[in-house]
Design a protein around this motif. Sequence first.
Motif, short mmCIF file in Angstrom:
data_model
loop_
_atom_site.label_atom_id
_atom_site.label_comp_id
_atom_site.label_asym_id
_atom_site.label_seq_id
_atom_site.Cartn_x
_atom_site.Cartn_y
_atom_site.Cartn_z
N ILE A 36 0.83 -1.20 0.00
CA ILE A 36 0.00 0.00 0.00
C ILE A 36 0.87 1.26 0.00
CG2 ILE A 36 -1.59 1.37 1.44
CD1 ILE A 36 -3.07 -1.19 2.08
N SER A 46 -5.90 -3.32 -9.79
CA SER A 46 -6.56 -4.14 -8.76
C SER A 46 -5.84 -5.47 -8.66
CB SER A 46 -8.03 -4.38 -9.13
OG SER A 46 -8.73 -3.16 -9.22
N ILE A 77 -6.85 -5.17 -3.15
CA ILE A 77 -6.35 -3.79 -3.13
C ILE A 77 -6.62 -3.18 -4.51
CG2 ILE A 77 -4.28 -2.35 -2.89
CD1 ILE A 77 -3.08 -4.56 -1.13
N THR A 78 -7.08 -1.92 -4.50
CA THR A 78 -7.32 -1.24 -5.78
C THR A 78 -6.97 0.23 -5.68
OG1 THR A 78 -8.95 -0.84 -7.53
CG2 THR A 78 -9.77 -0.78 -5.27
N ARG A 79 -6.56 0.80 -6.81
CA ARG A 79 -6.32 2.24 -6.87
C ARG A 79 -7.44 2.94 -7.63
NH1 ARG A 79 -0.72 2.48 -9.33
NH2 ARG A 79 -0.81 0.62 -10.57
N TRP A 129 -4.25 3.84 -2.55
CA TRP A 129 -4.83 2.50 -2.52
C TRP A 129 -5.97 2.37 -1.53
CZ3 TRP A 129 -3.19 -0.31 -6.42
CH2 TRP A 129 -1.92 -0.11 -6.92
#
Length: 145
Positions: A36, A46, A77-79, A129
């Motif tokens: 992160i 992702s 986890i995704t941005r 993130w």
Amino acid sequence: MEYEMQNTIFTDLLTRLGTLPEWGLLVEEDNVLRVIDSDDPMLPDSFIIVQPGITEEIERAGQGSIRERWTLNITPITRNRNAGPALRNVRVLIKRLLTGQQGGFGIPGLQAVAFMPETPMLAGPGQRWSAHVMPLQITYVQPLK
């Protein structure tokens, strides 16, 4: 048959998580906080990190085996912006992959699989993130001989 249960479980879990559309492009063992905090431009938008947690010894069954409970954190986890709906959706997809008392694992000696309380972490100001931490407890018997 001599085998190490945690490696067997981990390999199966990573393989199955790798089948998830969009999220399965990168599924690996790592430290969630390190990832992160990363500015690595090569990371996909992702992905899923699986971070091993504590192992508890529950009981010793003679000298031939030991019953243990292991906790893993499965963390999508995704941005992507507006990450909440995507994280809630992948959460359900992960639970579908791990249905039943044994989580769909076909591993001899695996006794139970259960999710513990989960923690959503949406990106705050200046953060890139968003994540959803899904602790998974797995109870199994580890052969010692």
